[in-house]
Write a protein that holds these residues in place. Structure first.
Motif, PDB file in Angstrom:
ATOM      1  N   THR A  57      66.074   6.926  60.760  1.00  0.00           N
ATOM      2  CA  THR A  57      65.086   5.888  60.506  1.00  0.00           C
ATOM      3  C   THR A  57      65.754   4.515  60.642  1.00  0.00           C
ATOM      4  OG1 THR A  57      65.571   5.778  58.128  1.00  0.00           O
ATOM      5  CG2 THR A  57      63.903   7.403  58.857  1.00  0.00           C
ATOM      6  N   GLN A 119      50.103   6.459  55.463  1.00  0.00           N
ATOM      7  CA  GLN A 119      49.160   7.502  55.067  1.00  0.00           C
ATOM      8  C   GLN A 119      48.049   7.669  56.111  1.00  0.00           C
ATOM      9  OE1 GLN A 119      50.072   4.873  53.229  1.00  0.00           O
ATOM     10  NE2 GLN A 119      51.347   5.806  51.623  1.00  0.00           N
ATOM     11  N   ARG A 122      49.527   9.262  59.267  1.00  0.00           N
ATOM     12  CA  ARG A 122      49.776  10.688  59.058  1.00  0.00           C
ATOM     13  C   ARG A 122      48.484  11.489  59.168  1.00  0.00           C
ATOM     14  NH1 ARG A 122      51.920  10.059  54.503  1.00  0.00           N
ATOM     15  NH2 ARG A 122      54.018   9.652  55.288  1.00  0.00           N
ATOM     16  N   GLU A 134      56.045  14.373  59.874  1.00  0.00           N
ATOM     17  CA  GLU A 134      56.767  13.228  59.313  1.00  0.00           C
ATOM     18  C   GLU A 134      57.508  12.461  60.402  1.00  0.00           C
ATOM     19  OE1 GLU A 134      56.440  12.036  56.251  1.00  0.00           O
ATOM     20  OE2 GLU A 134      54.916  13.601  56.087  1.00  0.00           O
ATOM     21  N   ASP A 135      58.147  13.194  61.313  1.00  0.00           N
ATOM     22  CA  ASP A 135      58.873  12.535  62.401  1.00  0.00           C
ATOM     23  C   ASP A 135      57.906  11.804  63.328  1.00  0.00           C
ATOM     24  OD1 ASP A 135      61.329  13.290  61.517  1.00  0.00           O
ATOM     25  OD2 ASP A 135      61.629  14.902  62.962  1.00  0.00           O
ATOM     26  N   THR A 137      55.025  10.599  62.580  1.00  0.00           N
ATOM     27  CA  THR A 137      54.519   9.425  61.865  1.00  0.00           C
ATOM     28  C   THR A 137      55.545   8.299  61.897  1.00  0.00           C
ATOM     29  OG1 THR A 137      53.178  10.819  60.396  1.00  0.00           O
ATOM     30  CG2 THR A 137      53.655   8.576  59.653  1.00  0.00           C
TER      31      THR A 137
END
Length: 282
Positions: A57, A119, A122, A134-135, A137
């Motif tokens: 990240t 949010q 996602r 998650e990745d 997003t």
């Protein structure tokens, strides 16, 4: 498990990132666990990034630069890593977003990715496919870093009023998303207008589109389909979409009235509801 020595640093930006992270960590005489402790991450995560099994990240990269004295190398590299993980057909769009001096977009179904909350993003990305959510997003949100540039593009965004009513991710997610839009209210570089239902038939009936304008290059119009994107520099197409966008802005509410509508819907539709006894309910 893939061993880091088997990684080819030329295979991809992610492989190169992992290769360099291990090289600099070992040069500093640190184990994965020790580096993780310094960065406030687990040693396991450090290992996963080194073996190209986990995306780094921007925050991780900034901490790695500080800890390993790499003069911003990982922070620069992470942008290439995240862009490379976008769908192939969308990578050119991300590059256009980074170069544009002005981005004008009309959205009929969802908030544009540059202004989505984690949010909301996602929820959008998770429809029918929650693999690596998650990745994916994180990759989408990384595009928003262009808003932090010293000379960021000026963004004009017209959204259909229906977007505000489409409850993506639930009431709490929508409340947070609308609050996020309002956070740009006093930022001149980000301008949000709502095309109200009362506008009736309008110039964007054919669907969403985005216009990219540049300091020296010709403008480009971008439209999107299922799993494909269509950038076009044809002067007639750009002229037509520019005219359409002018009409959409003219039909949309003013910046102030748009913010008031967003604020009202945030409270009335997505705020706390009260039961008959007066107590709030979820």
């Amino acid at each position: 498990m893939t061993h880091i020595n088997a990684l080819d640093p030329g295979a991809s930006p992610l492989d190169y990132y992992g290769f360099e992270l291990r090289r600099h960590r070992e040069a500093a005489g640190l184990t994965q666990r020790q580096l993780g402790d310094i960065l406030n991450y687990t040693g396991s995560l450090v290992g996963q990034i080194e073996t190209a099994r986990k995306l780094p990240t921007p925050e991780f990269s900034e901490r790695a630069d500080a800890a390993l004295g790499t003069d911003g190398m990982f922070s620069r590299l992470v942008e290439l890593v995240l862009r490379s993980r976008l769908p192939a057909w969308f990578q050119q769009v991300a590059e256009l977003e980074g170069r544009a001096t002005e981005i004008s977009t009309f959205q009929t179904h969802a908030i544009h990715g540059l202004l989505q909350t984690p949010q909301y993003a996602r929820a959008v990305l998770g429809v029918l496919d929650d693999t690596d959510l998650e990745d994916r997003t994180a990759v989408r949100l990384a595009r928003q870093r262009i808003l932090e540039k010293g000379q960021a593009a000026v963004i004009w965004m017209v959204i259909s009023e229906s977007v505000l009513y489409q409850e993506v991710g639930g009431r709490e997610t929508m409340r947070g998303q609308l609050a996020h839009l309002l956070a740009f209210e006093r930022i001149p570089a980000v301008n949000i207008q709502v095309l109200p239902f009362s506008a009736g038939a309008h110039a964007g009936m054919q669907g969403s589109f985005t216009l990219f304008r540049f300091a020296s290059d010709a403008a480009i119009v971008y439209t999107e389909g299922y799993g494909s994107g269509h950038p076009a520099a044809n002067p007639d197409t750009v002229k037509d979409c520019s005219l359409r966008y002018d009409h959409l802005q003219a039909a949309a509410l003013s910046l102030r009235d748009s913010a008031e509508l967003i604020r009202r819907l945030m409270e009335e539709r997505y705020g706390e509801q009260r039961a008959f006894g007066g107590d709030s309910v979820a």
